[in-house]
Motif scaffolding. Structure first.
Motif, mmCIF file in Angstrom:
data_model
loop_
_atom_site.group_PDB
_atom_site.id
_atom_site.type_symbol
_atom_site.label_atom_id
_atom_site.label_comp_id
_atom_site.label_asym_id
_atom_site.label_seq_id
_atom_site.Cartn_x
_atom_site.Cartn_y
_atom_site.Cartn_z
ATOM 1 N N ALA A 107 0.839 -1.202 0.000
ATOM 2 C CA ALA A 107 0.000 0.000 0.000
ATOM 3 C C ALA A 107 0.875 1.254 0.000
ATOM 4 O O ALA A 107 0.566 2.245 -0.690
ATOM 5 N N ALA A 108 1.962 1.226 0.766
ATOM 6 C CA ALA A 108 2.889 2.360 0.769
ATOM 7 C C ALA A 108 3.560 2.508 -0.590
ATOM 8 O O ALA A 108 3.765 3.630 -1.095
ATOM 9 N N TRP A 109 3.910 1.391 -1.181
ATOM 10 C CA TRP A 109 4.539 1.380 -2.502
ATOM 11 C C TRP A 109 3.564 1.943 -3.534
ATOM 12 O O TRP A 109 3.950 2.710 -4.411
ATOM 13 N N ALA A 110 2.275 1.569 -3.407
ATOM 14 C CA ALA A 110 1.249 2.064 -4.333
ATOM 15 C C ALA A 110 1.096 3.576 -4.222
ATOM 16 O O ALA A 110 0.922 4.277 -5.233
ATOM 17 N N GLN A 111 1.177 4.099 -2.999
ATOM 18 C CA GLN A 111 1.081 5.546 -2.807
ATOM 19 C C GLN A 111 2.193 6.274 -3.542
ATOM 20 O O GLN A 111 1.980 7.331 -4.134
ATOM 21 N N ARG A 112 3.389 5.690 -3.510
ATOM 22 C CA ARG A 112 4.513 6.323 -4.190
ATOM 23 C C ARG A 112 4.322 6.333 -5.707
ATOM 24 O O ARG A 112 4.927 7.149 -6.407
ATOM 25 N N LEU A 113 3.496 5.409 -6.201
ATOM 26 C CA LEU A 113 3.176 5.381 -7.635
ATOM 27 C C LEU A 113 2.005 6.307 -7.978
ATOM 28 O O LEU A 113 1.574 6.362 -9.128
ATOM 29 N N GLY A 114 1.490 7.006 -6.976
ATOM 30 C CA GLY A 114 0.371 7.914 -7.200
ATOM 31 C C GLY A 114 -0.977 7.241 -7.206
ATOM 32 O O GLY A 114 -1.961 7.812 -7.709
ATOM 33 N N ALA A 115 -1.061 6.024 -6.659
ATOM 34 C CA ALA A 115 -2.326 5.286 -6.629
ATOM 35 C C ALA A 115 -3.135 5.670 -5.398
ATOM 36 O O ALA A 115 -2.588 5.822 -4.292
ATOM 37 N N SER A 116 -4.436 5.782 -5.573
ATOM 38 C CA SER A 116 -5.315 6.125 -4.453
ATOM 39 C C SER A 116 -5.695 4.906 -3.628
ATOM 40 O O SER A 116 -6.019 5.019 -2.445
ATOM 41 N N ARG A 117 -5.667 3.725 -4.239
ATOM 42 C CA ARG A 117 -6.086 2.501 -3.547
ATOM 43 C C ARG A 117 -5.165 1.337 -3.913
ATOM 44 O O ARG A 117 -4.618 1.276 -5.016
ATOM 45 N N LEU A 118 -5.059 0.400 -2.962
ATOM 46 C CA LEU A 118 -4.489 -0.913 -3.241
ATOM 47 C C LEU A 118 -5.647 -1.879 -3.367
ATOM 48 O O LEU A 118 -6.549 -1.904 -2.516
ATOM 49 N N VAL A 119 -5.646 -2.688 -4.414
ATOM 50 C CA VAL A 119 -6.704 -3.660 -4.670
ATOM 51 C C VAL A 119 -6.125 -5.061 -4.498
ATOM 52 O O VAL A 119 -5.041 -5.359 -5.013
ATOM 53 N N THR A 120 -6.826 -5.926 -3.754
ATOM 54 C CA THR A 120 -6.393 -7.318 -3.633
ATOM 55 C C THR A 120 -7.576 -8.246 -3.902
ATOM 56 O O THR A 120 -8.732 -7.821 -3.927
ATOM 57 N N GLY A 121 -7.273 -9.527 -4.069
ATOM 58 C CA GLY A 121 -8.303 -10.518 -4.365
ATOM 59 C C GLY A 121 -8.783 -11.275 -3.153
ATOM 60 O O GLY A 121 -9.236 -12.416 -3.286
ATOM 61 N N HIS A 122 -8.731 -10.668 -1.981
ATOM 62 C CA HIS A 122 -9.226 -11.325 -0.771
ATOM 63 C C HIS A 122 -10.754 -11.330 -0.739
ATOM 64 O O HIS A 122 -11.406 -10.382 -1.199
ATOM 65 N N TYR A 123 -11.302 -12.375 -0.133
ATOM 66 C CA TYR A 123 -12.754 -12.483 0.038
ATOM 67 C C TYR A 123 -13.157 -11.838 1.363
ATOM 68 O O TYR A 123 -13.301 -12.490 2.395
ATOM 69 N N ALA A 124 -13.307 -10.538 1.319
ATOM 70 C CA ALA A 124 -13.744 -9.733 2.460
ATOM 71 C C ALA A 124 -14.152 -8.388 1.891
ATOM 72 O O ALA A 124 -14.012 -8.138 0.688
ATOM 73 N N THR A 125 -14.660 -7.520 2.753
ATOM 74 C CA THR A 125 -15.106 -6.193 2.322
ATOM 75 C C THR A 125 -14.599 -5.156 3.312
ATOM 76 O O THR A 125 -14.515 -5.427 4.513
#
Length: 341
Positions: A107-125
């Motif tokens: 998630a921290a790495w994604a922020q450095r790429l300018g991403a607003s969210r990290l998306v994963t394939g977990h079965y939860a909400t």
């Protein structure tokens, strides 16, 4: 159009998560983690998985990156895993990986790429709000809220879990309809950094110390078990006692492993540490306590010092985590069980 990073393991779940993110109109970057030195093809994050993730990303028309997090993974997952065995505990490396690497570090790495969210394939909400809440997935057979239940709350706020309202069958159907070649790929079941089994891995890394097994009266049973591997709750293998009442590990020290009946495993409370709370602290937090990824949740409570059950429950192995849910399937808190002494 918001930029999002999708954690792509090469399996069907993360592939469909990437598909759904693209269909939602986002600028999607797929990221596959390199976590171990192994060059084989077992467990998650293997060489074959990286190739599968790259293939899916190309089919979806999204960018794909392989991120080298071997150092972070070894420091945050492998070393604590071995330390836990040295202490005679039973760790949960998948929860540690989610907490420190696959979700938090990514998630921290994604922020450095300018991403607003990290998306994963977990079965939860994740329910958005002033205080984001993690909720069980609709498919209770695949629900993965337990293994995400110690992700820091501030990281949870940046997590999108698009599969939370889908069943596994629905996910495979979507993958097949989209022409994704991983639509029928089997789920990974192995601990990714333990290619030849826990016993061989722990033995090579920390060594094993055989200790005598004794019954509840302190009498020797006539066998030994490795202190580092014996797990509270495991059934004692006794070929010469076929037909007799099963005996289970109920406690252990560096001098003996104690075994007893199933009723000897029952406890009213156990000490804990590392309490992670998603709601304002109260003493204690009450709800339903789950002691394993797909275990039955039992009425009980969590305080700063202990997990308590309304009725005596099977003892949890030290090193494992307990997760507290409310009646609406929302995660309230989690904690690690420790030794009684």
């Amino acid at each position: 159009m918001a930029r999002v990073v999708v954690a792509m393991s090469g399996g069907v779940d993360s592939s469909v998560a990437a598909l759904m993110a693209r269909e939602a109109g986002h600028d999607v970057i797929g990221v596959t983690l390199r976590l171990t030195e192994a060059a084989g093809d077992r467990g998650c994050c293997s060489v074959g998985d990286v190739e599968d993730a790259r293939t899916v990303a190309a089919l979806l028309g999204i960018n794909h990156i392989v991120a080298d997090m071997r150092a972070e993974f070894h420091r945050a997952v492998v070393e604590p895993y071995l330390d836990a065995h040295r202490r005679g505990w039973t760790p949960n490396p998948c929860m540690s990986c989610n907490r420190y690497v696959k979700v938090t570090a990514l998630a921290a790495w994604a922020q450095r790429l300018g991403a607003s969210r990290l998306v994963t394939g977990h079965y939860a909400t994740v329910l958005d709000g002033s205080r984001p809440m993690l909720v069980r997935g609709r498919d209770r057979r695949k629900d993965q809220s337990y293994v995400l239940a110690d992700v820091p709350p501030e990281v949870l706020a940046r997590l999108w879990l698009p599969l939370g309202e889908l069943s596994k069958d629905e996910v495979r159907t979507r993958a097949h309809a989209a022409g994704l070649p991983v639509w029928d790929k089997r789920d990974s079941q192995d601990v990714c950094f333990v290619p030849h089994g826990r016993a061989a891995f722990v033995s090579a890394a920390v060594g094993l110390t055989d200790v005598p097994v004794r019954d509840v009266a302190g009498e020797p049973v006539g066998v030994t078990l490795p202190f580092e591997l014996a797990t509270v709750g495991q059934r004692l293998r006794e070929p010469g006692r076929s037909g007799s009442t099963p005996r289970y590990v109920i406690a252990k020290s560096r001098t003996a492993v104690r075994v007893g009946s199933a009723s000897d495993l029952l406890v009213a409370a156990q000490p804990i540490e590392d309490l992670v709370s998603y709601v304002p602290r109260s003493e204690p937090l009450r709800g339903l306590v789950q002691t394993a990824a797909h275990g039955v949740a039992l009425p009980g409570s969590l305080s700063e010092a202990a997990v308590a059950f309304d009725e005596p429950a099977r003892r949890v192995a030290p090193g494992q985590r307990v997760v507290l849910y409310d009646a609406k399937d929302r995660v309230l808190a989690s904690a690690r069980v420790v030794d009684d002494d």
